[in-house]
Scaffold this motif. Structure first.
Motif, PDB file in Angstrom:
ATOM      1  N   UNK A  54       0.804  -1.216   0.000  1.00  0.00           N
ATOM      2  CA  UNK A  54       0.000   0.000   0.000  1.00  0.00           C
ATOM      3  C   UNK A  54       0.838   1.268   0.000  1.00  0.00           C
ATOM      4  N   UNK A  55       0.216   2.378  -0.341  1.00  0.00           N
ATOM      5  CA  UNK A  55       0.926   3.660  -0.461  1.00  0.00           C
ATOM      6  C   UNK A  55       1.587   4.117   0.838  1.00  0.00           C
ATOM      7  N   UNK A  56       1.007   3.882   2.032  1.00  0.00           N
ATOM      8  CA  UNK A  56       1.685   4.300   3.265  1.00  0.00           C
ATOM      9  C   UNK A  56       3.093   3.721   3.416  1.00  0.00           C
ATOM     10  N   UNK A  57       3.368   2.613   2.742  1.00  0.00           N
ATOM     11  CA  UNK A  57       4.694   1.990   2.823  1.00  0.00           C
ATOM     12  C   UNK A  57       5.773   2.903   2.253  1.00  0.00           C
ATOM     13  N   UNK A  58       5.390   3.855   1.422  1.00  0.00           N
ATOM     14  CA  UNK A  58       6.376   4.740   0.792  1.00  0.00           C
ATOM     15  C   UNK A  58       6.829   5.864   1.712  1.00  0.00           C
ATOM     16  N   UNK A  59       6.121   6.072   2.825  1.00  0.00           N
ATOM     17  CA  UNK A  59       6.450   7.181   3.714  1.00  0.00           C
ATOM     18  C   UNK A  59       7.554   6.853   4.698  1.00  0.00           C
ATOM     19  N   UNK A  60       7.858   7.814   5.542  1.00  0.00           N
ATOM     20  CA  UNK A  60       8.873   7.614   6.586  1.00  0.00           C
ATOM     21  C   UNK A  60       8.427   6.508   7.528  1.00  0.00           C
ATOM     22  N   UNK A  61       9.333   5.573   7.815  1.00  0.00           N
ATOM     23  CA  UNK A  61       9.020   4.402   8.650  1.00  0.00           C
ATOM     24  C   UNK A  61       7.818   3.640   8.078  1.00  0.00           C
ATOM     25  N   UNK A 110       1.300   1.746  13.158  1.00  0.00           N
ATOM     26  CA  UNK A 110       1.362   3.010  13.888  1.00  0.00           C
ATOM     27  C   UNK A 110       0.672   4.162  13.171  1.00  0.00           C
ATOM     28  N   UNK A 111       0.345   3.988  11.877  1.00  0.00           N
ATOM     29  CA  UNK A 111      -0.208   5.093  11.103  1.00  0.00           C
ATOM     30  C   UNK A 111      -1.570   5.537  11.568  1.00  0.00           C
ATOM     31  N   UNK A 112      -2.373   4.611  12.052  1.00  0.00           N
ATOM     32  CA  UNK A 112      -3.709   4.925  12.599  1.00  0.00           C
ATOM     33  C   UNK A 112      -4.556   5.733  11.623  1.00  0.00           C
ATOM     34  N   UNK A 113      -4.637   5.295  10.394  1.00  0.00           N
ATOM     35  CA  UNK A 113      -5.513   5.967   9.431  1.00  0.00           C
ATOM     36  C   UNK A 113      -4.775   6.409   8.191  1.00  0.00           C
ATOM     37  N   UNK A 114      -5.478   6.601   7.072  1.00  0.00           N
ATOM     38  CA  UNK A 114      -4.860   7.002   5.808  1.00  0.00           C
ATOM     39  C   UNK A 114      -4.156   8.342   5.920  1.00  0.00           C
ATOM     40  N   UNK A 115      -2.942   8.417   5.379  1.00  0.00           N
ATOM     41  CA  UNK A 115      -2.207   9.683   5.354  1.00  0.00           C
ATOM     42  C   UNK A 115      -1.587  10.082   6.670  1.00  0.00           C
ATOM     43  N   UNK A 116      -1.705   9.257   7.692  1.00  0.00           N
ATOM     44  CA  UNK A 116      -1.142   9.573   9.007  1.00  0.00           C
ATOM     45  C   UNK A 116       0.377   9.450   8.947  1.00  0.00           C
ATOM     46  N   UNK A 117       1.075  10.489   9.304  1.00  0.00           N
ATOM     47  CA  UNK A 117       2.533  10.489   9.259  1.00  0.00           C
ATOM     48  C   UNK A 117       3.105   9.774  10.470  1.00  0.00           C
ATOM     49  N   UNK A 118       4.012   8.837  10.223  1.00  0.00           N
ATOM     50  CA  UNK A 118       4.665   8.104  11.307  1.00  0.00           C
ATOM     51  C   UNK A 118       5.948   8.837  11.687  1.00  0.00           C
ATOM     52  N   UNK A 119       6.145   9.058  12.978  1.00  0.00           N
ATOM     53  CA  UNK A 119       7.341   9.748  13.467  1.00  0.00           C
ATOM     54  C   UNK A 119       8.139   8.817  14.365  1.00  0.00           C
ATOM     55  N   UNK A 120       9.390   9.201  14.600  1.00  0.00           N
ATOM     56  CA  UNK A 120      10.205   8.372  15.486  1.00  0.00           C
ATOM     57  C   UNK A 120       9.683   8.425  16.909  1.00  0.00           C
ATOM     58  N   UNK A 121       9.076   9.532  17.291  1.00  0.00           N
ATOM     59  CA  UNK A 121       8.479   9.619  18.626  1.00  0.00           C
ATOM     60  C   UNK A 121       7.424   8.527  18.806  1.00  0.00           C
ATOM     61  N   UNK A 122       6.701   8.227  17.747  1.00  0.00           N
ATOM     62  CA  UNK A 122       5.691   7.164  17.799  1.00  0.00           C
ATOM     63  C   UNK A 122       6.367   5.799  17.949  1.00  0.00           C
ATOM     64  N   UNK A 123       7.486   5.614  17.284  1.00  0.00           N
ATOM     65  CA  UNK A 123       8.231   4.352  17.419  1.00  0.00           C
ATOM     66  C   UNK A 123       8.728   4.179  18.851  1.00  0.00           C
TER      67      UNK A 123
END
Length: 425
Positions: free
Chosen positions: A279-286, A293-306
């Motif tokens: 899926x497209x979210x795989x192309x984003x950061x992390x 961790x994305x919790x919904x379409x277009x949700x940006x994953x940050x290292x703080x979340x990791x």
């Protein structure tokens, strides 16, 4: 270097100051010669000083032929002199300064090269003396950190060998990724040790930031298993696609060749395949963990979340501190771990025996955590596994207080020296 610069400026200033006199003397001499009169140079200089003084009185040369000569200085003559001086300052001075800087740079380079061997030997001696003193103060803690790296590598080697044998040379994505992360963690910790030995606390803290990231990712992979580990491994394709785009953008300016069409096409084929699979979210950061961790379409994953997901959120403040030493932030420019007094006007541009506590204790905790995460194995002999765990735990617990005690002693010693200096003893 400052002396050379001052000398050059002084010479130019003197030339500019004397130039009107020189031009005026030359002009007067030419006018007297045109009138058929010869004037002594000393008298010409006296006349020029008289003219430049602004006096309204006539200047007497003391020579009847000279005094009666029909020689006049017009406003045009003075304007021409002023124009020549201004042209010299505007056009010639910059060229002189440029030429002088070339000569000064060449001279300085030759001088440095000539005495560099002696300078280098002195620096080596100074560094050796510094390291010896630092080892005397922090040696107990440093040795335990070195011991931790050693046992982590030995334990990791045993686990790696056993798992390869069990998997007949084909480890799972999880085992392969975890062991590679652990190997990298050991290497980064060695880098931290080298920086600590050299008294470079801020650099050591910056490298711990990487170690913390490695440990955080390892914890997440261990928790979520082989499916996420496979995504992690295949995420290299996304990074390759980003690297290709960055390379193509700047390669012309750098004079580099293009990627071959075959290489670029294969990267894009692989990229499209993983996006189709995950899926497209795989192309984003992390993107390898965006589906969790994305919790919904277009949700940006940050290292703080990791960090939070891995149970490492408690280190968030330390991670932020380490980030100051990685980026060109104002905090990184104004706050230095290696500087005992942050308000001092003395800026730290080299080694210091201060500020080693945070990077050392953090390195011990992070390496210990990833080592137990990767190497603890219920399939291994229980006795052997428990021995390794107990030793690693003990070192993790003892490293922080050892460094903290050395740091307290350092601050007491510095305070004592300060009082002695103030009292003149």
């Amino acid at each position: 270097m400052k002396d050379i610069e001052d000398e050059i400026v002084e010479v130019i200033q003197k030339a500019v100051h004397e130039m009107p006199r020189t031009l005026l003397q030359k002009l007067l001499k030419e006018k007297f010669q045109a009138a058929g009169v010869k004037v002594k140079e000393a008298k010409l200089r006296e006349a020029i000083e008289h003219i430049l003084s602004g006096s309204d009185e006539d200047f007497i040369f003391g020579d009847k032929q000279v005094d009666e000569a029909n020689v006049e200085l017009s406003d045009g003559d003075f304007d021409a002199i002023i124009e020549k001086v201004e042209s010299f300052v505007k056009n010639d001075v910059p060229a002189i300064l440029l030429k002088s800087s070339d000569l000064a740079a060449d001279g300085l380079y030759k001088e440095l090269s000539k005495r560099w061997a002696e300078e280098h030997n002195q620096q080596v001696k100074d560094l050796a003396r510094f390291k010896k003193n630092l080892e005397t103060r922090y040696g107990e803690g440093l040795n335990k950190l070195r011991m931790l790296v050693t046992i982590a590598r030995e334990w990791g080697q045993e686990v790696h060998t056993r798992r390869l044998t069990e998997a007949k040379g084909q480890p799972s994505h999880l085992d392969d990724a975890l062991l590679r992360l652990h190997v990298r963690a050991c290497q980064v910790t060695l880098e931290i040790v080298v920086l600590l030995e050299a008294g470079l606390a801020d650099g050591a803290m910056a490298r711990w930031r990487t170690l913390h990231e490695i440990a955080t990712v390892a914890l997440l992979l261990r928790e979520h298993g082989d499916e996420v580990a496979e995504r992690y491994v295949r995420y290299q394709i996304v990074e390759s696609k980003k690297a290709l785009a960055a390379y193509q953008e700047c390669r012309e300016d750098l004079g580099y060749d293009e990627y071959s069409e075959e290489e670029a096409r294969q990267i894009m084929i692989d990229y499209e395949a993983v996006i189709a699979a995950y899926g497209q979210p795989f192309s984003g950061e992390y993107g390898w963990i965006a589906h969790i961790l994305g919790e919904g379409p277009g949700k940006r994953v940050t290292f703080a979340m990791l960090q939070k997901a891995a149970g490492m959120g408690v280190m968030r403040a330390h991670y932020q501190m380490a980030s100051y030493n990685v980026h060109a932030s104002p905090k990184g420019a104004y706050f230095r771990l290696g500087q005992l007094e942050q308000t001092s006007n003395i800026l730290l541009a080299g080694s210091s025996n201060a500020g080693l506590v945070e990077p050392a204790q953090n390195a011990g905790l992070s390496l210990g955590k990833i080592t137990m995460t990767v190497c603890s194995d219920s399939k291994a002999a229980p006795f052997e596994n428990n021995v390794f765990i107990k030793v690693v735990n003990r070192l993790m617990q003892e490293i922080p207080p050892d460094f903290a005690e050395a740091d307290r002693t350092l601050k007491k010693d510095e305070e004592k020296l300060r009082r002695q200096s103030q009292n003149g003893t």
